[in-house]
Design a protein around this motif. Sequence first.
Motif, mmCIF file in Angstrom:
data_model
loop_
_atom_site.group_PDB
_atom_site.id
_atom_site.type_symbol
_atom_site.label_atom_id
_atom_site.label_comp_id
_atom_site.label_asym_id
_atom_site.label_seq_id
_atom_site.Cartn_x
_atom_site.Cartn_y
_atom_site.Cartn_z
ATOM 1 N N ASN A 105 0.837 -1.199 0.000
ATOM 2 C CA ASN A 105 0.000 0.000 0.000
ATOM 3 C C ASN A 105 0.871 1.249 0.000
ATOM 4 O O ASN A 105 2.075 1.186 0.242
ATOM 5 N N THR A 120 -4.744 1.077 -0.346
ATOM 6 C CA THR A 120 -4.420 -0.290 -0.766
ATOM 7 C C THR A 120 -4.726 -0.502 -2.241
ATOM 8 O O THR A 120 -4.108 -1.351 -2.878
ATOM 9 N N ASP A 121 -5.702 0.242 -2.775
ATOM 10 C CA ASP A 121 -6.031 0.172 -4.202
ATOM 11 C C ASP A 121 -5.122 1.161 -4.933
ATOM 12 O O ASP A 121 -5.268 2.379 -4.785
ATOM 13 N N HIS A 122 -4.196 0.659 -5.744
ATOM 14 C CA HIS A 122 -3.201 1.528 -6.370
ATOM 15 C C HIS A 122 -3.825 2.472 -7.387
ATOM 16 O O HIS A 122 -3.373 3.618 -7.525
ATOM 17 N N GLN A 123 -4.841 2.034 -8.102
ATOM 18 C CA GLN A 123 -5.465 2.910 -9.089
ATOM 19 C C GLN A 123 -6.229 4.048 -8.411
ATOM 20 O O GLN A 123 -6.213 5.186 -8.874
ATOM 21 N N GLU A 124 -6.859 3.740 -7.290
ATOM 22 C CA GLU A 124 -7.542 4.787 -6.527
ATOM 23 C C GLU A 124 -6.519 5.780 -5.976
ATOM 24 O O GLU A 124 -6.774 6.987 -5.925
#
Length: 802
Positions: free
Chosen positions: A323, A348-352
């Motif tokens: 993350n 934790t969501d790389h695109q977000e």
Amino acid sequence: MKHFCSSSVSEDLGCRRGDFSRKHYGSVELLISSDADGAIQRAGRFRVENGSSDENATALPGTWRRTDVHLENPEYHTRWYFKYFLGQVHQNYIGNDAEKSPFFLSVTLSDQNNQRVPQYRAILWRKTGSQKICLPYSPTKTLSVKSILSAMNLDKFEKGPREIFHPEIQKDLLVLEEQEGSVNFKFGVLFAKDGQLTDDEMFSNEIGSEAFQKFLNLLGDTITLKGWMGYRGGLDTKNDTTGIHSVYTVYQGHEIMFHVSTMLPYSKENKQQVERKRHIGNDIVTIVFQEGEESSPAFKPSMIRSHFTHIFALVRYDQQNDNYRLKIFSEESVPLFGPPLPTPPVFTDHQEFRDFLLVKLINGEKATLETPTFAQKRRRTLDMLIRSLHQDLMPDLHKNMLNRRSFSDVLPESPKSARKKEEARQAEFIRIGQALKLKSIVRGDAPSSLAASGICKKEPWEPQCFCSNFPHEAVCADPWGQALLVSTDAGVLLVDDDLPSVPVFDRTLPVKQMHVLEILDLLILRADKGKDARLFVFRLSALQKGLEGKQAGKSRSDCRENKLEKTKGCHLYAVNTHHSRELRIVVAIRNKLLLITRKHNKPSGVTSTSLLSPLSESPVEEFQYIREICLSDSPMVMTLVDGPTEESDNLICVAYRHQFDVVNESTGEAFRLHHVEANRVNFVAAIDVYEDGEAGLLLCYNYSCIYKKVCPFNGGSFLVQPSASDFQFCWNQAPYAIVCAFPYLLAFTTDSMEIRLVVNGNLVHTAVVPQLQLVASRVKFNQKICTRFHLETSWAEASSDL
């Protein structure tokens, strides 16, 4: 056919409506950097955003909503001249104001995003900046230049404006609009190894790490500079003097070039790496990717020797949990900008994370351009351009280029004798404008929203159809449970989805204002019948029992026991929206204010879910008259403001004549809050907001909205003076109603909804909805905020632009 639609905004940051804290956007700290021996090198004051006051907060995913991430003042909403004027038929005027300063005015008649809503759009360019407004179109009423300038608070001139016919003026006006800032961005990316504490060490990293390369791949694409045809961000695309490769991306129509430290030329002989600093040190925004554990010495902006960089985004990657953690440093003078960081600021969501980071950086650079340093430079440049253009045009004053008629009608019909000549002139005008537009697009300087943003998201203001076939005109309304209590010309009806409407009051009780207070089991309404206007109070439980018994709607004569004494002839009332202590009602009868309170409160368990309790006596007996306050005039707008303590420091904000005043409820003493400098004033609203428990007011009138903080002072007085948190902005269209749904302000006109942020007034969205009428808005404490509005058009047609 009329439709009721509801729009629910997302939950705020743990706050109820109108109650927020700027701490969500960081706090200002004095940051000091020192060398290895502990000697102080540099210091600076920065606003630090960390999403949490605890630096060692557990790295769990932060609580945030994707819908809170918005580009502020997006160019495809704000670059009007390029979007609506350039290459289209429009008129341009030149003039001098009363101080002999030149100005330019552009006016066009356009369709609102192909929604068949014709309207005038006008842009006024002055040395202080540009002002944009929309004005309604009427086929029977001609709009004059004088009336347009008056709407922009420009009523006095040295000379009347003259029309400019020369088509080349479009190129000059496009240059004026471009002074608002670039549509493309260049951001620095600096790689810092664990333990590095100086910029010389950071800039001397010849290569990055695997985690750094992964981060660069997330930001954008690696491109070869030589022969690059897109936005270059100041890099050399011919001779490789600024490196061979770079990182580039497009986000929501913005081209972004990243100045990556490890991709810029490296020199073993030059320890300061001047070539790298020349680019990154001249970027307004820089990302610092720092390796190492959280316990390692943290990066501070004072480690970087740059007078130009105002914003640093510190990024750390946790390889074990896969993350990213984000921290933002903004120079003290940079205005607040969003989105606020989650708590803790872990993604934790790389695109977000990419979406959040790019929006934060773009908004940050735009905010920096409003700091005194940049704003003064922009104003000087704009003033110089306007004066230069004015001087170039004045020698042609006696030629055909300028129209001698002052205040000519906007977009007039040409006489038949001159129609062919006018058509030829307009065709040439359009041709040159379209060529300029094409050139801007090819050059990459055109505002556009065509590029994908990465993640498809549902906006918080997306509407839902509540009632698809409502046959009456709505006067006012308020939600009751999952239903809507609506006052119409046929009486007051309870509307629940597409079920048959249930009459609650018949047409003999013409209700103009109402408040459903479910937690207090109360309905308050104002029935307006000329001099016999009254305030009525009812128990919701008693009304519910009557509805369950299939009783007919109550008539005015059935409500005699529900009249509040002393309220005859009232034209306005207000209640305290927070109900933090006792319920307070202020009733306006011409220039008199009556303060009424409730003697005792029902237990909190009495809500809309406990409507089966026995019917009690009329709630009128629970209310008591406290005092009467006399004003100098009849109020047009009225709002109650809760004081910060349990003492008698509550306020009433009233608007009349050309001013907003605050009145002390205890003493009746009035204090001037704001004087409106305009010939005509249309008061819209005074909205109470609470910043860390301290009262503030959003004052809305004409096209303007101003935030003022109100502080209690000695002796029951109130201190109203300029504050660092005060700000003001202008709506693009004059609203008739405004709703505060934190973090948003929603302004309603007859055919659009303009959405801005409460914290800074920045625009985030404009929705075109023909024949729009706001009938109710509701705040559910610590829950989502629901606004319901009334459409007089087919829903499929109206929703296409939302």
